[in-house]
Scaffold this motif. Structure first.
Motif, PDB file in Angstrom:
ATOM      1  N   MET A  29      25.797  67.875   9.907  1.00  0.00           N
ATOM      2  CA  MET A  29      25.826  68.585   8.642  1.00  0.00           C
ATOM      3  C   MET A  29      24.787  69.709   8.683  1.00  0.00           C
ATOM      4  O   MET A  29      23.636  69.474   9.032  1.00  0.00           O
ATOM      5  CB  MET A  29      25.507  67.613   7.509  1.00  0.00           C
ATOM      6  CG  MET A  29      25.460  68.266   6.175  1.00  0.00           C
ATOM      7  SD  MET A  29      25.461  67.033   4.880  1.00  0.00           S
ATOM      8  CE  MET A  29      25.231  68.085   3.504  1.00  0.00           C
ATOM      9  N   PRO A  30      25.189  70.921   8.341  1.00  0.00           N
ATOM     10  CA  PRO A  30      24.239  72.043   8.350  1.00  0.00           C
ATOM     11  C   PRO A  30      23.172  71.879   7.265  1.00  0.00           C
ATOM     12  O   PRO A  30      23.448  71.387   6.181  1.00  0.00           O
ATOM     13  CB  PRO A  30      25.113  73.265   8.083  1.00  0.00           C
ATOM     14  CG  PRO A  30      26.393  72.754   7.569  1.00  0.00           C
ATOM     15  CD  PRO A  30      26.518  71.325   7.963  1.00  0.00           C
ATOM     16  N   LYS A  31      21.958  72.265   7.623  1.00  0.00           N
ATOM     17  CA  LYS A  31      20.852  72.137   6.675  1.00  0.00           C
ATOM     18  C   LYS A  31      20.096  73.454   6.593  1.00  0.00           C
ATOM     19  O   LYS A  31      20.059  74.228   7.537  1.00  0.00           O
ATOM     20  CB  LYS A  31      19.903  71.035   7.114  1.00  0.00           C
ATOM     21  CG  LYS A  31      20.518  69.659   7.057  1.00  0.00           C
ATOM     22  CD  LYS A  31      19.506  68.611   7.411  1.00  0.00           C
ATOM     23  CE  LYS A  31      20.137  67.233   7.310  1.00  0.00           C
ATOM     24  NZ  LYS A  31      19.182  66.190   7.630  1.00  0.00           N
ATOM     25  N   LEU A  32      19.480  73.661   5.476  1.00  0.00           N
ATOM     26  CA  LEU A  32      18.633  74.835   5.271  1.00  0.00           C
ATOM     27  C   LEU A  32      17.243  74.530   5.819  1.00  0.00           C
ATOM     28  O   LEU A  32      16.734  73.426   5.681  1.00  0.00           O
ATOM     29  CB  LEU A  32      18.568  75.186   3.791  1.00  0.00           C
ATOM     30  CG  LEU A  32      19.898  75.645   3.187  1.00  0.00           C
ATOM     31  CD1 LEU A  32      19.816  75.657   1.673  1.00  0.00           C
ATOM     32  CD2 LEU A  32      20.265  77.010   3.702  1.00  0.00           C
ATOM     33  N   LYS A  33      16.612  75.516   6.455  1.00  0.00           N
ATOM     34  CA  LYS A  33      15.332  75.316   7.120  1.00  0.00           C
ATOM     35  C   LYS A  33      14.140  75.562   6.193  1.00  0.00           C
ATOM     36  O   LYS A  33      13.114  74.922   6.333  1.00  0.00           O
ATOM     37  CB  LYS A  33      15.239  76.246   8.330  1.00  0.00           C
ATOM     38  CG  LYS A  33      16.314  75.989   9.356  1.00  0.00           C
ATOM     39  CD  LYS A  33      16.350  77.078  10.399  1.00  0.00           C
ATOM     40  CE  LYS A  33      17.584  76.909  11.248  1.00  0.00           C
ATOM     41  NZ  LYS A  33      18.097  78.154  11.736  1.00  0.00           N
ATOM     42  N   LEU A  34      14.279  76.501   5.284  1.00  0.00           N
ATOM     43  CA  LEU A  34      13.156  76.897   4.437  1.00  0.00           C
ATOM     44  C   LEU A  34      13.271  76.281   3.042  1.00  0.00           C
ATOM     45  O   LEU A  34      14.356  76.202   2.470  1.00  0.00           O
ATOM     46  CB  LEU A  34      13.095  78.419   4.315  1.00  0.00           C
ATOM     47  CG  LEU A  34      12.954  79.188   5.625  1.00  0.00           C
ATOM     48  CD1 LEU A  34      13.008  80.683   5.352  1.00  0.00           C
ATOM     49  CD2 LEU A  34      11.663  78.830   6.320  1.00  0.00           C
ATOM     50  N   GLU A  35      12.127  75.872   2.520  1.00  0.00           N
ATOM     51  CA  GLU A  35      12.094  75.260   1.188  1.00  0.00           C
ATOM     52  C   GLU A  35      12.586  76.233   0.113  1.00  0.00           C
ATOM     53  O   GLU A  35      13.256  75.835  -0.830  1.00  0.00           O
ATOM     54  CB  GLU A  35      10.662  74.801   0.882  1.00  0.00           C
ATOM     55  CG  GLU A  35      10.527  74.016  -0.406  1.00  0.00           C
ATOM     56  CD  GLU A  35      11.291  72.695  -0.388  1.00  0.00           C
ATOM     57  OE1 GLU A  35      11.723  72.276  -1.473  1.00  0.00           O
ATOM     58  OE2 GLU A  35      11.456  72.106   0.687  1.00  0.00           O
ATOM     59  N   ARG A  36      12.292  77.500   0.286  1.00  0.00           N
ATOM     60  CA  ARG A  36      12.728  78.518  -0.668  1.00  0.00           C
ATOM     61  C   ARG A  36      14.260  78.515  -0.807  1.00  0.00           C
ATOM     62  O   ARG A  36      14.790  78.598  -1.909  1.00  0.00           O
ATOM     63  CB  ARG A  36      12.240  79.879  -0.182  1.00  0.00           C
ATOM     64  CG  ARG A  36      12.834  81.052  -0.877  1.00  0.00           C
ATOM     65  CD  ARG A  36      12.389  82.335  -0.241  1.00  0.00           C
ATOM     66  NE  ARG A  36      11.154  82.752  -0.883  1.00  0.00           N
ATOM     67  CZ  ARG A  36      10.403  83.746  -0.486  1.00  0.00           C
ATOM     68  NH1 ARG A  36      10.725  84.429   0.564  1.00  0.00           N
ATOM     69  NH2 ARG A  36       9.327  84.076  -1.136  1.00  0.00           N
ATOM     70  N   PHE A  37      14.963  78.392   0.311  1.00  0.00           N
ATOM     71  CA  PHE A  37      16.420  78.401   0.287  1.00  0.00           C
ATOM     72  C   PHE A  37      16.980  77.060  -0.199  1.00  0.00           C
ATOM     73  O   PHE A  37      18.034  77.016  -0.809  1.00  0.00           O
ATOM     74  CB  PHE A  37      16.979  78.768   1.666  1.00  0.00           C
ATOM     75  CG  PHE A  37      16.923  80.244   1.925  1.00  0.00           C
ATOM     76  CD1 PHE A  37      17.998  81.048   1.621  1.00  0.00           C
ATOM     77  CD2 PHE A  37      15.789  80.830   2.453  1.00  0.00           C
ATOM     78  CE1 PHE A  37      17.959  82.417   1.844  1.00  0.00           C
ATOM     79  CE2 PHE A  37      15.733  82.193   2.675  1.00  0.00           C
ATOM     80  CZ  PHE A  37      16.823  82.985   2.368  1.00  0.00           C
TER      81      PHE A  37
END
Length: 85
Positions: A1-9
């Motif tokens: 499952m694709p995940k976002l790397k940055l907390e902002r996103f």
């Protein structure tokens, strides 16, 4: 499952999340693409800034190498600087 790397996103995705899953996948895919470009741009900017700062603090003190051509029995010989024979 694709995940976002940055907390902002991740926070942005949570704020845009809807009850309809297909739309959530679309939003996630769009944010992953934008996030990758954002990371690349920020990294390039950080490197450019560091290089500019380094060049400003350490002015170039190197000179161009002196190329010497010498005629030999078999043809021409090229060297950089003085070469002991």
């Amino acid at each position: 499952m694709p995940k976002l790397k940055l907390e902002r996103f991740r926070k942005l995705y949570k704020s845009l999340k809807t009850p309809w899953k297909p739309l959530n996948w679309l939003i996630l895919g769009y944010l992953i693409g934008i996030e990758d470009r954002y990371i690349n741009i920020k990294a390039a900017d950080a490197v450019d800034t560091a290089v500019r700062k380094f060049k400003q603090e350490n002015p170039e003190s190197t000179s161009k190498p002196e190329i010497k051509m010498k005629k030999t029995l078999t043809g021409w010989e090229m060297s950089i600087g003085d070469v002991d024979e």
